[in-house]
Design a protein around this motif. Structure first.
Motif, PDB file in Angstrom:
ATOM      1  N   ARG A 137       0.664  -1.130   0.068  1.00  0.00           N
ATOM      2  CA  ARG A 137      -0.055   0.004   0.117  1.00  0.00           C
ATOM      3  C   ARG A 137       0.677   1.370   0.011  1.00  0.00           C
ATOM      4  O   ARG A 137       0.225   2.532  -0.068  1.00  0.00           O
ATOM      5  N   GLY A 305      -2.468   5.308   2.004  1.00  0.00           N
ATOM      6  CA  GLY A 305      -2.901   4.228   0.981  1.00  0.00           C
ATOM      7  C   GLY A 305      -3.919   3.143   1.778  1.00  0.00           C
ATOM      8  O   GLY A 305      -4.176   2.200   0.925  1.00  0.00           O
ATOM      9  N   SER A 309      -5.956   0.722  -0.612  1.00  0.00           N
ATOM     10  CA  SER A 309      -5.754  -0.675  -0.494  1.00  0.00           C
ATOM     11  C   SER A 309      -7.020  -1.404  -0.489  1.00  0.00           C
ATOM     12  O   SER A 309      -7.036  -2.875  -0.406  1.00  0.00           O
TER      13      SER A 309
END
Length: 432
Positions: A137, A305, A309
């Motif tokens: 991520r 992230g 993700s």
């Protein structure tokens, strides 16, 4: 006195530069359209205490949550010690709180040292996760050299600051034991004591180390403060107001455009008298078409992230990344702000958020599932930006994908997304 004057000059310069850069960000945020988020203050304080202060959404990833908690608490509490450093720097004193706080001062310094050690460990773990383990991520097309470097710079800076803090205390403690100069016995040093054997025994050298670390620590903090406006870590300051101004409506509930609502009401009721509404554009083509809250979120994003993700479009290989949506919005907003500074507020660079930063393929890959909204630790909503840009494409340009145009036609002609007329809707039941 020379040291005090130098310190005051550095302090005032750092405060001025930070204020100037922070004001630019405030100016940029206020370029957005107005939206009222002043309602239900009790609920807003509650959600801020729960999400921003309590970090309840962080715990979905336990390892990151624990490490981030150490850094978060360390940042808040250890910076209380900065107040003492600032006062000492201005007045030329040394550990000015030691005498009035008495034995409590020892507990505080001891607590600060333990937190400093935890911050050090957490930063090392985060560096390993990014650069050795290389968690997925933390990668992506939007994670170019600068975003990756920015994250590493912050971690290295925190490591250096905590190391300087502990080294300063270690030298200070040894000078206290030597009864050297003004270094009177004050504080408890459970962690920095371990560094004592690594330091020289000469008092003059120790004093030089202690003063050097003192200056490095405070100047480092002031430099860090002025780095924040250029970094994703500006979320340190914006996370709390961003959560406070969260959208309290249920996730997935779309906002209506007042002018369109008025038109529909007028069609249904000829006696309806619409309120005057100013419409410059349906949806959003550029950052100035978004709300100030959307723009605040762009500066609050820490590029963790988590949104990307869990995005089903991204997971299945589509171009969409909710993190990129926020980063692109911030980059475009900075570009607009810089253009204003250089050329004036009426300057047009013939660029827009749509197409120049965010492609239409990204917009239409979104399933509007709200997974990104749910995953964000500070209640950022990339979906609002996506839907507003979609609204522009559909209502201003009439350039929706063919599959959507078919649906629009069916809704207009049949009152439903399907191709069957209203009279034929229950034919399936008759066949049974």
């Amino acid at each position: 006195m020379v040291g005090q004057v130098i310190f005051i000059i550095i302090l005032l310069a750092a405060a001025y530069l930070f204020g100037k850069n922070a004001d630019k960000i405030r100016r940029n945020i206020l370029l957005g359209r107005d939206v009222d988020r002043s309602d239900n203050s009790a609920a807003r304080w509650k959600i801020m205490a729960k999400v921003a202060l309590g970090q309840t959404k962080m715990v979905k990833r336990p390892v990151a949550a624990v490490m981030h908690f150490f850094i978060y608490v360390g940042f808040v509490i250890i910076n209380l010690e900065v107040l003492e450093i600032v006062i000492d720097g201005i007045f030329g004193s040394h550990r000015i709180f030691a005498k009035p706080l008495g034995s409590l001062y020892g507990l505080l310094i001891g607590g600060f040292e333990i937190l400093a050690l935890l911050v050090l460990v957490s930063c090392v773990v985060f560096l390993a996760r990014r650069n050795i383990i290389k968690l997925k991520r933390f990668s992506g097309t939007e994670m170019t050299a600068w975003p990756k470097s920015d994250a590493n710079y912050i971690l290295f800076i925190e490591i250096l600051l905590m190391t300087a803090f502990l080294t300063m205390n270690a030298a200070d403690h040894k000078l206290q034991l030597l009864h050297f100069g003004h270094y009177a016995a004050a504080g408890s040093f459970p962690v920095s004591d371990l560094l004592g054997p690594l330091l020289p025994a000469n008092a003059t050298t120790l004093a030089t180390i202690e003063r050097g670390c003192w200056w490095f620590h405070i100047i480092g903090i002031l430099a860090f403060l002025n780095y924040l406006p250029y970094s994703k870590h500006f979320h340190i300051l914006l996370a709390f107001p961003n959560v406070y101004y969260s959208n309290l409506e249920p996730k997935g509930e779309f906002s209506n455009t007042a002018s369109v609502t008025n038109e529909v009401k007028a069609m249904l009721d000829p006696s309806f008298v619409p309120e005057a509404t100013e419409v410059s554009r349906f949806g959003a083509k550029d950052v100035t078409d978004l709300t100030w809250k959307n723009l605040m979120e762009a500066y609050t994003c820490t590029e963790c992230g988590r949104c990307t993700s869990v995005c089903p479009a991204n997971i299945t290989g589509k171009l969409l990344s909710p993190r990129k949506i926020m980063m692109d919005t911030r980059d475009r907003l900075n570009e607009v702000g810089n253009n204003m500074d250089k050329h004036g507020k009426d300057y047009t660079d013939n660029k827009t958020l749509l197409d120049n930063y965010i492609t239409r393929e990204e917009l239409w890959a979104c399933t509007t599932c709200n997974a990104c909204v749910e995953a964000c630790p500070v209640n950022i909503n990339p979906l609002e930006i996506i839907t507003e840009m979609r609204r522009y494409v559909v209502m201003e340009e009439s350039q929706a994908p063919a599959s959507l145009n078919n649906m629009f036609g069916n809704v207009e002609n049949n009152g439903a997304p399907w191709k069957y007329s209203q009279a034929d809707r229950f034919n399936w039941a008759e066949k049974e």
